[in-house]
Scaffold this active site. Sequence first.
Site, PDB file in Angstrom:
ATOM      1  N   GLN A  21     -41.481  -0.759  29.614  1.00 21.04           N
ATOM      2  CA  GLN A  21     -40.626   0.382  29.904  1.00 21.04           C
ATOM      3  C   GLN A  21     -40.427   0.378  31.411  1.00 21.04           C
ATOM      4  OE1 GLN A  21     -43.418   2.693  27.966  1.00 21.04           O
ATOM      5  NE2 GLN A  21     -44.730   3.018  29.727  1.00 21.04           N
ATOM      6  N   ASP A  51     -49.085  -1.477  25.472  1.00 23.24           N
ATOM      7  CA  ASP A  51     -48.816  -0.047  25.447  1.00 23.24           C
ATOM      8  C   ASP A  51     -47.694   0.262  24.458  1.00 23.24           C
ATOM      9  OD1 ASP A  51     -49.344   2.551  26.899  1.00 23.24           O
ATOM     10  OD2 ASP A  51     -47.170   2.391  27.177  1.00 23.24           O
ATOM     11  N   ASN A  52     -47.929   1.238  23.573  1.00 20.93           N
ATOM     12  CA  ASN A  52     -46.872   1.705  22.660  1.00 20.93           C
ATOM     13  C   ASN A  52     -46.083   0.582  21.993  1.00 20.93           C
ATOM     14  OD1 ASN A  52     -46.950   4.457  22.425  1.00 20.93           O
ATOM     15  ND2 ASN A  52     -45.834   4.820  24.337  1.00 20.93           N
ATOM     16  N   GLU A  62     -51.943  -0.891  21.136  1.00 19.42           N
ATOM     17  CA  GLU A  62     -52.176   0.547  21.321  1.00 19.42           C
ATOM     18  C   GLU A  62     -51.178   1.295  20.455  1.00 19.42           C
ATOM     19  OE1 GLU A  62     -50.056   2.822  23.453  1.00 19.42           O
ATOM     20  OE2 GLU A  62     -51.442   4.463  23.759  1.00 19.42           O
TER      21      GLU A  62
END
Lengths: 646, 646
Positions: free
Chosen positions: B306, B378-379, B407
């Site tokens: 991101q 992440d995510n 995650e």
Amino acid sequence: MPNQSRVIIESIYPQIEGGLHPISCIQNEIISVEADILSDGHDVMAANLCFKHEKESVWRQVRMTPIVNDRWMATMQLEKQGFYEYKIEGWIDYALNWQHGIERKIEDGQKVTSELLEGIEYIDAIFSKCTEEERVYLERLKEYFHQADQYEKAIKEAVSHRLHHIFSQFPEKFLVNESAPLKAYCDREKARFSTWYEFFPRSASQTPGQHGTFKDCELLLPRVAKMGFDVLYFPPVHPIGEVNRKGKNNTTTAQEGDVGSCWGIGSQYGGHKELHPQLGSVEDFKSLVQKAKELGIEIAMDFALQAAPDHPWVKQHPKWFKWRPDGTVQYAENPPKKYQDILPIYFESEDWKNLWDEMLSTALYWVEECDIQVFRVDNPHTKPFYFWGWLIAEIKKKHPNVLFLSEAFTRPKIMHQLAKQGFTQSYTYFTWRNDKQELMEYVNELTQTDQRYFFRPNFWPNTPDINPWALQGNMESVYLQKYFLAATLSSNTGIYGPVFEYMQGAALPGKEEYLDSEKFQIRHWDWNIENKLTTLITKINQFRRENKALQQTNNIKFLNIENDKLLGYYKYDQHRENEVICVVSLDPYYSQKGMIQLPLAELGIPQGHQLKVQDLITNSSYIWNKEWNYIELHPVLPFHLFKIHK
Amino acid sequence: MPNQSRVIIESIYPQIEGGLHPISCIQNEIISVEADILSDGHDVMAANLCFKHEKESVWRQVRMTPIVNDRWMATMQLEKQGFYEYKIEGWIDYALNWQHGIERKIEDGQKVTSELLEGIEYIDAIFSKCTEEERVYLERLKEYFHQADQYEKAIKEAVSHRLHHIFSQFPEKFLVNESAPLKAYCDREKARFSTWYEFFPRSASQTPGQHGTFKDCELLLPRVAKMGFDVLYFPPVHPIGEVNRKGKNNTTTAQEGDVGSCWGIGSQYGGHKELHPQLGSVEDFKSLVQKAKELGIEIAMDFALQAAPDHPWVKQHPKWFKWRPDGTVQYAENPPKKYQDILPIYFESEDWKNLWDEMLSTALYWVEECDIQVFRVDNPHTKPFYFWGWLIAEIKKKHPNVLFLSEAFTRPKIMHQLAKQGFTQSYTYFTWRNDKQELMEYVNELTQTDQRYFFRPNFWPNTPDINPWALQGNMESVYLQKYFLAATLSSNTGIYGPVFEYMQGAALPGKEEYLDSEKFQIRHWDWNIENKLTTLITKINQFRRENKALQQTNNIKFLNIENDKLLGYYKYDQHRENEVICVVSLDPYYSQKGMIQLPLAELGIPQGHQLKVQDLITNSSYIWNKEWNYIELHPVLPFHLFKIHK
């Protein structure tokens, strides 16, 4: 090549062996299909269940609905006989996602001016597909979405049901993903609901000592029809081998006049495409098939792929048999059991393709020449599985009406594999299931596991090969129980007739085999017998025809009764328009009583709702208004067949 | 094209989604593979489990053995990292079938002269493959089989073990059938056994108020190693966005000096391939990675796809973001939650191939430039599943050592799908499982279902994102229980360090989030803290290293204890050379007692066998000679870690 789609479709149910085998269906049956359908993130998704017949080119689509935990569901109803494909497609629905997003932002108190402009893009994308009326509406929306002074109207319409409905109708399937297609095979109704009667044509004569003929069989058809049977199955009717012919009670040497086992097929009179001369001509046989048809009865032939030593194949196609170094063919044997009158076919033969073709040609001959639509296949588990898969598919391509009953009383996975290869119905272990617990477990295994999608049971209390211990006592109550169980637990059922109706359980000592078995000799029967058993068989068959709940096997739920001798079950048709409760006493000697629990959730009624249950057998009715109700059965009439009136 | 083979191979287990996804294995792990293998008739069959590494061309073969009901089994041990294929081949073993047949006929008292002649054909077929010694033997047999006066010797040798052994060695695989190959992926040991520690590098300074650096982190490595951790995971270490930077406690506007969320990646200082200037240089980072390695610690980087609004990608690759009609990019949002400092990547972009390539290039940069072998992602559940499948496979092709922790605290099927796409380990719901029943159910679901073959759990009692209710009470006994449960139930475990060791459960009111979270600010910790909790964590980690039973997750059996507050489980390594029993009290307040039942069958000991159980934590031992044994635990030390001595 990587896939840009964001949608995953997995764990589709039902499917058999990853789609290798088709699921089995019946015309117009409602099939529920489920799958895990998921995407990254939280966007609004949509999915279709798609299906088409092998002869169609366009997929029919049914929108799926999420159930729980990323599991989605839809139903399909297959109308035609033959193969179908079904698959699932899933996509992110960007228009609905936009609507869902703007709704949440409005709830959160945000100003959504920019989002409204986005909405115009989604409207433009589907505009051309809409009706005139919808276009007028959408044009107005676009104006609202553009104009700051129409903001209140704009946000009201942006989240409207009407816009939701329009978007839902015309999804933009951008980056759609789809599953690999799975297969279904759809059979005619008879595959699921059939009532079989078996007798030996050579025992059909009304005159003692005389060899029965097809013409004698014709005379028996009205009785078979009146009793409510719709499939009449004959053991093989081909010429019977004369070399190594068996004598009465399976003795090795036939005496003068012994007729031999009709499974020892082939003689100087021909093989699998000929008829045994003493039964009559092919014209007689055709006439019999047509007369039966007029009475609603289909004649089932026995398809028994083996040869007597004097079968024409042995000379014409020596490669189809396995020759031993001493120049003989080994007869069928499972020491100490010997079948000297039968030579097995050598499927490993290098000439296997011609062999397969001849087998196919044999079956097609009876279908096309004599209008045979049903085969009972003898010992299919001793021929290669792929052979059956091929043969059945080839026949169904031209004649989807043709049904195959597998005679395989063998290991469960062998029986299952035959079903997966295309057998329509299968004999089962029902014949040996006597206690409440084992009956429930067995029926649950057949109906509540994957087996329901590929294995279609046919329950026979007896066959010429099996005279089960339970029937050897000749007790009327046991015969009543067994027929009731077979005919109400399973929608496909059958009996080996005269010996059952006579309750003649005389056996070879210590064996589950009939004494003086018709397999090896002609028997003479009083074909006009009418007794309590035949009366009740007739009634049960009538109620099977009148109640759709009894015309399928899978919709069953066993009911709680606190008595190990009383078995109760609830059955229903797929629309729950016809519901029955069956209760059977398994005690042949004493009366049994207990309380039966109604399946309130399945019946869709609350506690205390008043129900009328009408016993179809006696036409006595009971009013039940509690969840638990009193039941008492006596061996003199050991079952209730309750029709439920709500 | 029909298949002449007589052998059917189905229902191979394990397999994931019909072989679409690989099963997950670890180097040298023993994998049991089962299948239904059947043939028509009653001939003797044989089957091999075959497997090979993606870089091998020859299949290795293990003979399978029938277990029960046409189910066969064999085990394989995969030695190398990377993809494997495995499949099953089955055939009728005609030579062994001949031997079996002749044996039954001899028992039945038949003369087998012709069968002996057949035997010679089977001997001739394998003769050339045999050893000199075997050939001498076989020559003699052929003489016996030929000669009528050697009949007694002939039939003795025909059924001999020696001939059976020779035939078994060299099967003639005539009309062999084989399954479609399935896939396995084999990882290094660390994928199964890892002990993670997480801290924020910017909080690593020993000086209050100072921004931590990689050099500060280096100083902390010996402590991390001493406590027994072997993976040190850092939240993102890249430049932090300056536009819309978050303030302390997730406030929308950063104050002067606020450091922002390190997940808001990208600024004037660069993006995912750069390091945050305040942490140090790439040389500092490389030095840290190498120093860690010397101490047996692998540094895990955060892979968070991101961008902050000022990430270089936004200008260089505008197509990688979704622009709204008003010319802005929508920030990440899940109303009412807003992430103004984060722009999501637009994976539907028409430029998706370049986007994917850049993501891959980013990960490869850290692997190849800085020797990073572990990523915590992440995510991952907000990026397309197929993207991960592709990215992980591409990296593993060149660098099979690289591991990925997912995650994804989200819906179960989403987490499962990420695992199927190649994630090595996954966060789990352990963090929220507190009661005995829910712990047992959850661990059984992870270890006793299909999940064991694709989903590898990593148990974390806390993370910077989750400060669970149970830990907010700051009770030492709960922290002790949670770490013990995480570290003995799962072989992969981790803690978000300092806040856990300090037992600092202060939370945002009514939320499972930390107050003054390090996500948004620097915290100062006493990095020399030593307390009872750190001492016991160190001990538990030591016993994990010393006991193979604790280095895997799947070999577990929960034990009966008639007390809802006491949880007991038996664990063992794959050779059952190391066995432990863990008992935990879930009561933070009172002492609990009960009787625990030994798993005698699994231990392979009879009733009354004397067992020594040694509590590794206290080094006290108990002699147990009954099946049920007394247990009592107090919150002051709420667990036993028993090593079993037989």
